[in-house]
Design a protein around this motif. Structure first.
Motif, short mmCIF file in Angstrom:
data_model
loop_
_atom_site.label_atom_id
_atom_site.label_comp_id
_atom_site.label_asym_id
_atom_site.label_seq_id
_atom_site.Cartn_x
_atom_site.Cartn_y
_atom_site.Cartn_z
N ALA A 52 94.70 62.41 23.59
CA ALA A 52 93.68 61.98 22.64
C ALA A 52 92.57 61.31 23.43
CB ALA A 52 94.28 61.03 21.61
N ARG A 53 91.44 61.17 22.77
CA ARG A 53 90.27 60.61 23.45
C ARG A 53 89.50 59.73 22.47
NH1 ARG A 53 86.56 64.99 26.19
NH2 ARG A 53 87.91 64.60 27.96
N LEU A 54 89.07 58.59 22.97
CA LEU A 54 88.17 57.70 22.23
C LEU A 54 86.91 57.56 23.08
CD1 LEU A 54 87.63 55.72 19.85
CD2 LEU A 54 88.49 53.92 21.36
N ILE A 55 85.79 58.00 22.53
CA ILE A 55 84.52 57.88 23.23
C ILE A 55 83.75 56.72 22.60
CG2 ILE A 55 82.33 59.00 23.80
CD1 ILE A 55 83.85 61.70 23.62
N ILE A 56 83.36 55.78 23.47
CA ILE A 56 82.58 54.62 23.03
C ILE A 56 81.16 54.81 23.55
CG2 ILE A 56 82.35 52.11 23.14
CD1 ILE A 56 85.36 52.02 23.88
N ASP A 57 80.24 55.11 22.64
CA ASP A 57 78.86 55.39 23.05
C ASP A 57 77.87 54.93 21.98
OD1 ASP A 57 79.28 57.24 21.04
OD2 ASP A 57 78.77 58.99 22.25
N GLY A 58 78.11 53.75 21.44
CA GLY A 58 77.29 53.27 20.32
C GLY A 58 77.99 53.52 19.01
N SER A 59 78.88 54.48 19.01
CA SER A 59 79.81 54.73 17.91
C SER A 59 81.18 54.88 18.55
CB SER A 59 79.42 56.00 17.14
OG SER A 59 79.56 57.14 17.97
N TYR A 60 82.18 54.98 17.73
CA TYR A 60 83.53 55.31 18.22
C TYR A 60 83.83 56.72 17.75
CZ TYR A 60 84.37 50.30 19.03
OH TYR A 60 84.30 49.00 19.47
N ARG A 61 84.19 57.60 18.68
CA ARG A 61 84.55 58.98 18.33
C ARG A 61 85.96 59.24 18.80
NH1 ARG A 61 80.70 62.92 20.81
NH2 ARG A 61 80.48 61.39 22.46
N LEU A 62 86.82 59.54 17.86
CA LEU A 62 88.23 59.78 18.12
C LEU A 62 88.51 61.27 18.02
CD1 LEU A 62 90.96 58.31 18.58
CD2 LEU A 62 91.21 58.22 16.09
N ALA A 63 89.18 61.81 19.04
CA ALA A 63 89.48 63.25 19.07
C ALA A 63 90.86 63.45 19.67
CB ALA A 63 88.43 63.99 19.89
N ARG A 64 91.39 64.64 19.47
CA ARG A 64 92.65 65.01 20.12
C ARG A 64 92.51 66.41 20.69
NH1 ARG A 64 96.35 68.29 17.39
NH2 ARG A 64 95.73 68.82 15.29
N LEU A 65 93.30 66.66 21.71
CA LEU A 65 93.28 67.96 22.36
C LEU A 65 94.21 68.89 21.59
CD1 LEU A 65 92.04 69.37 24.82
CD2 LEU A 65 94.08 68.73 26.11
N HIS A 66 93.65 70.02 21.16
CA HIS A 66 94.43 71.00 20.40
C HIS A 66 94.11 72.39 20.93
CE1 HIS A 66 96.57 72.75 17.03
NE2 HIS A 66 95.52 73.52 16.80
N GLU A 67 95.12 73.05 21.46
CA GLU A 67 94.97 74.40 22.01
C GLU A 67 93.81 74.49 23.01
OE1 GLU A 67 94.88 77.14 18.73
OE2 GLU A 67 96.92 76.60 18.11
N GLY A 68 93.72 73.48 23.88
CA GLY A 68 92.74 73.49 24.95
C GLY A 68 91.34 73.04 24.57
#
Length: 150
Positions: free
Chosen positions: A3-19
């Motif tokens: 999973a990934r949390l990007i902090i760039d003025g907002s918080y963006r949460l993502a997960r890796l699915h099928e590459g």
């Protein structure tokens, strides 16, 4: 799972699915949405930040269960705050280590002379609250910090 949390003025949460990275949620306003300005960083503000973080992440906690979370700190505020407030240059934690950082933060908010130092690091406080809640509710295996997205 990754999973990934990007902090760039907002918080963006993502997960890796099928590459491919799949966005799960975006919290516009980032730190200000979790820890709004206008009040000191004290115990009440910390409790409110926990509630804001949980409201945002709980719908996704099950999908992230047991994941490794990569945190992309685009502006470097989290890393700078960790070094300045906690004298820590760690860039990787497990859930227990994040809990220890959070307990140090909690200790500081209960002492006005220490809490005053946190005002300059509100972004760090908000990010730590969010990471602690993610680690706790999603039972994250590992969290590591990077300074940019490659």
């Amino acid at each position: 799972m990754q999973a990934r949390l990007i902090i760039d003025g907002s918080y963006r949460l993502a997960r890796l699915h099928e590459g491919a990275w799949v966005d799960l949620a975006v919290l516009a306003g980032g730190a200000r949405a979790v820890l709004p300005g206008g009040r000191p960083v004290d115990q009440a503000a910390l409790e409110a930040a926990i509630e804001h973080a949980e409201d945002w992440l709980m719908p996704h906690a099950g999908e992230l269960r047991g994941a490794d979370l990569e945190v992309i700190d685009a502006a470097g505020d989290l890393d700078a705050g960790l070094q300045d407030v906690f004298s820590s240059d760690s860039r990787q934690w497990d859930s227990a280590q994040l809990e220890t950082l959070f307990l140090q933060l909690d200790f500081m908010t209960a002492r006005p002379h220490l809490a005053a130092r946190l005002e300059a690091h509100r972004d760090t406080v908000a990010a730590l609250v969010l990471l602690r809640e993610l680690a706790h509710h999603a039972k994250l295996e590992r969290v590591w910090l990077r300074d940019k997205l490659t």
